[in-house]
Design a protein around this motif. Structure first.
Motif, PDB file in Angstrom:
ATOM      1  N   GLN A   5      -7.620 -54.927  97.697  1.00  0.00           N
ATOM      2  CA  GLN A   5      -8.172 -56.129  97.191  1.00  0.00           C
ATOM      3  C   GLN A   5      -8.186 -56.053  95.882  1.00  0.00           C
ATOM      4  OE1 GLN A   5     -12.070 -57.049  99.453  1.00  0.00           O
ATOM      5  NE2 GLN A   5     -11.327 -55.178 101.403  1.00  0.00           N
ATOM      6  N   TYR A   6      -8.343 -55.560  95.430  1.00  0.00           N
ATOM      7  CA  TYR A   6      -8.743 -55.531  93.880  1.00  0.00           C
ATOM      8  C   TYR A   6      -7.299 -56.006  93.172  1.00  0.00           C
ATOM      9  CZ  TYR A   6      -8.799 -54.292  88.776  1.00  0.00           C
ATOM     10  OH  TYR A   6      -8.594 -54.081  87.570  1.00  0.00           O
ATOM     11  N   GLU A   7      -6.102 -55.224  93.493  1.00  0.00           N
ATOM     12  CA  GLU A   7      -4.928 -55.519  93.008  1.00  0.00           C
ATOM     13  C   GLU A   7      -4.540 -56.670  93.486  1.00  0.00           C
ATOM     14  OE1 GLU A   7      -2.488 -52.261  95.688  1.00  0.00           O
ATOM     15  OE2 GLU A   7      -3.681 -50.419  92.795  1.00  0.00           O
ATOM     16  N   GLU A   8      -5.040 -57.187  95.266  1.00  0.00           N
ATOM     17  CA  GLU A   8      -4.497 -58.627  95.343  1.00  0.00           C
ATOM     18  C   GLU A   8      -4.646 -59.746  94.457  1.00  0.00           C
ATOM     19  OE1 GLU A   8      -4.427 -61.350  99.316  1.00  0.00           O
ATOM     20  OE2 GLU A   8      -5.519 -59.655  99.613  1.00  0.00           O
ATOM     21  N   LEU A   9      -6.292 -59.178  94.271  1.00  0.00           N
ATOM     22  CA  LEU A   9      -7.205 -60.396  93.241  1.00  0.00           C
ATOM     23  C   LEU A   9      -6.575 -60.785  92.442  1.00  0.00           C
ATOM     24  CD1 LEU A   9     -10.679 -59.013  93.939  1.00  0.00           C
ATOM     25  CD2 LEU A   9      -9.980 -61.633  94.848  1.00  0.00           C
ATOM     26  N   GLN A  10      -6.149 -59.305  91.490  1.00  0.00           N
ATOM     27  CA  GLN A  10      -5.124 -59.632  89.938  1.00  0.00           C
ATOM     28  C   GLN A  10      -3.977 -60.581  90.198  1.00  0.00           C
ATOM     29  OE1 GLN A  10      -4.890 -54.959  89.107  1.00  0.00           O
ATOM     30  NE2 GLN A  10      -6.080 -55.470  86.692  1.00  0.00           N
ATOM     31  N   MET A  11      -3.286 -60.081  91.553  1.00  0.00           N
ATOM     32  CA  MET A  11      -2.073 -60.524  91.439  1.00  0.00           C
ATOM     33  C   MET A  11      -2.089 -61.888  91.327  1.00  0.00           C
ATOM     34  SD  MET A  11       0.906 -59.794  94.002  1.00  0.00           S
ATOM     35  CE  MET A  11       1.249 -57.982  93.663  1.00  0.00           C
ATOM     36  N   ASN A  12      -3.273 -62.449  91.930  1.00  0.00           N
ATOM     37  CA  ASN A  12      -3.536 -64.031  92.421  1.00  0.00           C
ATOM     38  C   ASN A  12      -4.611 -65.065  91.024  1.00  0.00           C
ATOM     39  OD1 ASN A  12      -2.684 -64.008  94.683  1.00  0.00           O
ATOM     40  ND2 ASN A  12      -5.044 -63.624  96.061  1.00  0.00           N
ATOM     41  N   PHE A  13      -4.583 -63.808  90.325  1.00  0.00           N
ATOM     42  CA  PHE A  13      -5.722 -64.075  89.127  1.00  0.00           C
ATOM     43  C   PHE A  13      -4.484 -64.291  87.876  1.00  0.00           C
ATOM     44  CE2 PHE A  13      -7.296 -62.954  85.161  1.00  0.00           C
ATOM     45  CZ  PHE A  13      -7.978 -64.086  84.624  1.00  0.00           C
ATOM     46  N   LYS A  14      -3.503 -63.154  88.294  1.00  0.00           N
ATOM     47  CA  LYS A  14      -1.565 -63.485  87.364  1.00  0.00           C
ATOM     48  C   LYS A  14      -1.959 -64.673  87.455  1.00  0.00           C
ATOM     49  CE  LYS A  14      -1.826 -58.567  86.508  1.00  0.00           C
ATOM     50  NZ  LYS A  14      -0.944 -57.684  86.201  1.00  0.00           N
ATOM     51  N   GLN A  15      -1.143 -64.768  88.816  1.00  0.00           N
ATOM     52  CA  GLN A  15      -0.272 -66.188  88.932  1.00  0.00           C
ATOM     53  C   GLN A  15      -1.802 -67.613  88.696  1.00  0.00           C
ATOM     54  OE1 GLN A  15      -0.732 -65.461  93.583  1.00  0.00           O
ATOM     55  NE2 GLN A  15       1.865 -64.314  93.131  1.00  0.00           N
ATOM     56  N   PHE A  16      -2.406 -66.990  89.123  1.00  0.00           N
ATOM     57  CA  PHE A  16      -3.386 -68.710  88.286  1.00  0.00           C
ATOM     58  C   PHE A  16      -3.141 -68.419  87.323  1.00  0.00           C
ATOM     59  CE2 PHE A  16      -6.130 -67.477  92.577  1.00  0.00           C
ATOM     60  CZ  PHE A  16      -6.381 -68.529  93.273  1.00  0.00           C
ATOM     61  N   GLU A  17      -3.588 -67.594  85.994  1.00  0.00           N
ATOM     62  CA  GLU A  17      -3.270 -67.687  85.584  1.00  0.00           C
ATOM     63  C   GLU A  17      -1.764 -68.644  84.762  1.00  0.00           C
ATOM     64  OE1 GLU A  17      -3.889 -64.019  83.261  1.00  0.00           O
ATOM     65  OE2 GLU A  17      -5.669 -64.587  82.708  1.00  0.00           O
ATOM     66  N   VAL A  18      -0.661 -68.105  85.124  1.00  0.00           N
ATOM     67  CA  VAL A  18       0.411 -68.861  85.413  1.00  0.00           C
ATOM     68  C   VAL A  18       0.310 -70.015  85.753  1.00  0.00           C
ATOM     69  CG1 VAL A  18       3.069 -68.259  85.544  1.00  0.00           C
ATOM     70  CG2 VAL A  18       1.123 -66.185  86.044  1.00  0.00           C
ATOM     71  N   GLN A  19      -0.125 -71.238  86.449  1.00  0.00           N
ATOM     72  CA  GLN A  19      -0.289 -71.819  87.033  1.00  0.00           C
ATOM     73  C   GLN A  19      -1.181 -72.730  86.355  1.00  0.00           C
ATOM     74  OE1 GLN A  19       1.483 -73.316  89.538  1.00  0.00           O
ATOM     75  NE2 GLN A  19       1.090 -75.443  88.341  1.00  0.00           N
ATOM     76  N   ALA A  20      -1.817 -72.718  85.438  1.00  0.00           N
ATOM     77  CA  ALA A  20      -2.739 -73.276  84.310  1.00  0.00           C
ATOM     78  C   ALA A  20      -2.252 -73.421  82.882  1.00  0.00           C
ATOM     79  CB  ALA A  20      -3.782 -71.575  83.823  1.00  0.00           C
ATOM     80  N   LYS A  21      -1.617 -72.549  82.737  1.00  0.00           N
ATOM     81  CA  LYS A  21      -0.171 -72.683  81.627  1.00  0.00           C
ATOM     82  C   LYS A  21       0.438 -73.433  81.794  1.00  0.00           C
ATOM     83  CE  LYS A  21       2.348 -70.052  78.188  1.00  0.00           C
ATOM     84  NZ  LYS A  21       2.931 -70.553  77.976  1.00  0.00           N
ATOM     85  N   LYS A  22       1.392 -73.813  83.006  1.00  0.00           N
ATOM     86  CA  LYS A  22       1.903 -74.218  83.142  1.00  0.00           C
ATOM     87  C   LYS A  22       1.037 -75.770  82.878  1.00  0.00           C
ATOM     88  CE  LYS A  22       5.314 -71.461  85.703  1.00  0.00           C
ATOM     89  NZ  LYS A  22       5.651 -71.732  87.404  1.00  0.00           N
ATOM     90  N   ASP A  23       0.235 -76.045  84.237  1.00  0.00           N
ATOM     91  CA  ASP A  23      -0.572 -77.361  83.927  1.00  0.00           C
ATOM     92  C   ASP A  23      -1.007 -77.325  82.505  1.00  0.00           C
ATOM     93  OD1 ASP A  23      -0.384 -76.796  86.296  1.00  0.00           O
ATOM     94  OD2 ASP A  23      -2.435 -76.599  86.759  1.00  0.00           O
ATOM     95  N   ARG A  24      -1.810 -76.843  81.480  1.00  0.00           N
ATOM     96  CA  ARG A  24      -1.605 -76.707  80.631  1.00  0.00           C
ATOM     97  C   ARG A  24      -0.764 -77.293  79.644  1.00  0.00           C
ATOM     98  NH1 ARG A  24      -4.699 -72.598  80.489  1.00  0.00           N
ATOM     99  NH2 ARG A  24      -3.566 -71.123  79.293  1.00  0.00           N
ATOM    100  N   ASP A  25       0.632 -77.300  79.400  1.00  0.00           N
ATOM    101  CA  ASP A  25       1.730 -77.730  78.621  1.00  0.00           C
ATOM    102  C   ASP A  25       2.000 -78.603  79.469  1.00  0.00           C
ATOM    103  OD1 ASP A  25       1.436 -74.870  77.983  1.00  0.00           O
ATOM    104  OD2 ASP A  25       3.471 -74.142  79.063  1.00  0.00           O
ATOM    105  N   CYS A  26       2.204 -79.375  80.484  1.00  0.00           N
ATOM    106  CA  CYS A  26       2.425 -79.854  81.562  1.00  0.00           C
ATOM    107  C   CYS A  26       1.546 -81.200  80.896  1.00  0.00           C
ATOM    108  CB  CYS A  26       2.364 -80.628  82.995  1.00  0.00           C
ATOM    109  SG  CYS A  26       2.760 -81.851  83.881  1.00  0.00           S
ATOM    110  N   ILE A  27      -0.001 -81.380  81.000  1.00  0.00           N
ATOM    111  CA  ILE A  27      -1.004 -81.766  80.286  1.00  0.00           C
ATOM    112  C   ILE A  27      -0.676 -82.328  78.774  1.00  0.00           C
ATOM    113  CG2 ILE A  27      -3.172 -82.378  79.553  1.00  0.00           C
ATOM    114  CD1 ILE A  27      -4.255 -80.926  81.878  1.00  0.00           C
ATOM    115  N   ALA A  28      -0.157 -81.167  77.615  1.00  0.00           N
ATOM    116  CA  ALA A  28       0.214 -81.401  76.581  1.00  0.00           C
ATOM    117  C   ALA A  28       0.981 -81.976  76.464  1.00  0.00           C
ATOM    118  CB  ALA A  28       0.519 -79.766  75.718  1.00  0.00           C
ATOM    119  N   THR A  29       2.097 -81.579  77.522  1.00  0.00           N
ATOM    120  CA  THR A  29       3.897 -82.882  76.888  1.00  0.00           C
ATOM    121  C   THR A  29       3.177 -84.188  77.540  1.00  0.00           C
ATOM    122  OG1 THR A  29       4.891 -81.518  77.578  1.00  0.00           O
ATOM    123  CG2 THR A  29       5.702 -83.211  78.574  1.00  0.00           C
TER     124      THR A  29
END
Length: 243
Positions: free
Chosen positions: A43-67
């Motif tokens: 479960q922890y590994e799955e949460l870590q994976m999900n968190f990393k995916q959320f981080e990647v998506q959040a960065k994409k969203d921030r970059d998109c907002i900045a653009t």
């Protein structure tokens, strides 16, 4: 003799059976703990994976907002490219657009950069949230960027040549009291904020020049230093700490 030995062994055998039973329980318990730990680890590994995916998506969203913010800023800057802003101009009673046009034409004659009525595509006084303020900015939309640039150059030249800088009387006001009027290009909200911070930086860190051109903000330490375009508040903060 055998009976005696058997009688002595019976209690020990019983104790051994109890110990064996206890060991079995411990083993079973350990197995359960291992399974639970394995499940928690998964479960922890799955949460870590999900968190990393959320981080990647959040960065994409921030970059998109900045653009998108940059695009909006470019559009707003483009919409203001021919605009002048007259600040600290006293408001007339029952003021009309014709009054504002006359003020601008009067000022253009004073600075020797004549503007006719048909050079002005629109003119209006900015609505101020504070109703008691009567000297909110006047926005003048000119027909061309060239005309706006020439006007600003003549304003600067006039203020350099004359001890009495541009004031209300140069717009046609008859009052004797001195009321300074400030003329600049109309900036976006972001650029106006950056200009304010850049002026503070220039004052604090002894930069000789701080100005705007075509809606952008620039600073320069002296004539021999490179021109620095100011693009973000974080840049000002870094310069404030490093200079």
């Amino acid at each position: 003799m055998r009976a005696l030995i058997a009688s002595l062994m019976t209690p020990q055998k019983s104790e051994i059976e109890k110990i064996h039973s206890t060991l079995q329980e411990i083993k079973t318990c350990n197995n359960s703990i291992e399974k639970a730990l394995s499940s928690l680890t998964a479960q922890y590994e799955e949460l870590q994976m999900n968190f990393k995916q959320f981080e990647v998506q959040a960065k994409k969203d921030r970059d998109c907002i900045a653009t998108l913010e940059d695009r909006i800023e470019d559009l707003q800057r483009a919409s203001r490219k021919t605009n002048l802003e007259l600040k600290n101009v006293p408001k007339l009673t029952k003021e009309t657009k014709e009054d504002l046009i006359e003020m601008t034409v009067n000022l253009s004659k004073v600075i020797d950069c004549k503007i006719e009525k048909n050079d002005i595509t629109d003119i209006y006084r900015v609505q101020n949230k504070r109703s008691k303020v009567n000297n909110s900015s006047i926005v003048v939309e000119l027909a061309s960027t060239i005309k706006k640039t020439d006007f600003l150059k003549q304003v600067k030249a006039f203020n350099i040549r004359h001890k009495e800088k541009i004031c209300a009387k140069h717009l046609g006001y008859k009052k004797e009291e001195y009321m300074p009027v400030f003329v600049s290009e109309q900036l976006t909200a972001k650029a106006a904020r950056l200009h304010f911070l850049a002026r503070d930086l220039a004052k604090s860190k002894k930069f000789k020049y701080c100005w705007t051109a075509y809606g952008r903000v620039y600073i320069r330490r002296d004539e021999n230093s490179p021109i620095i375009p100011i693009k973000a508040e974080s840049q000002v903060n870094n310069l404030m700490q490093s200079s």
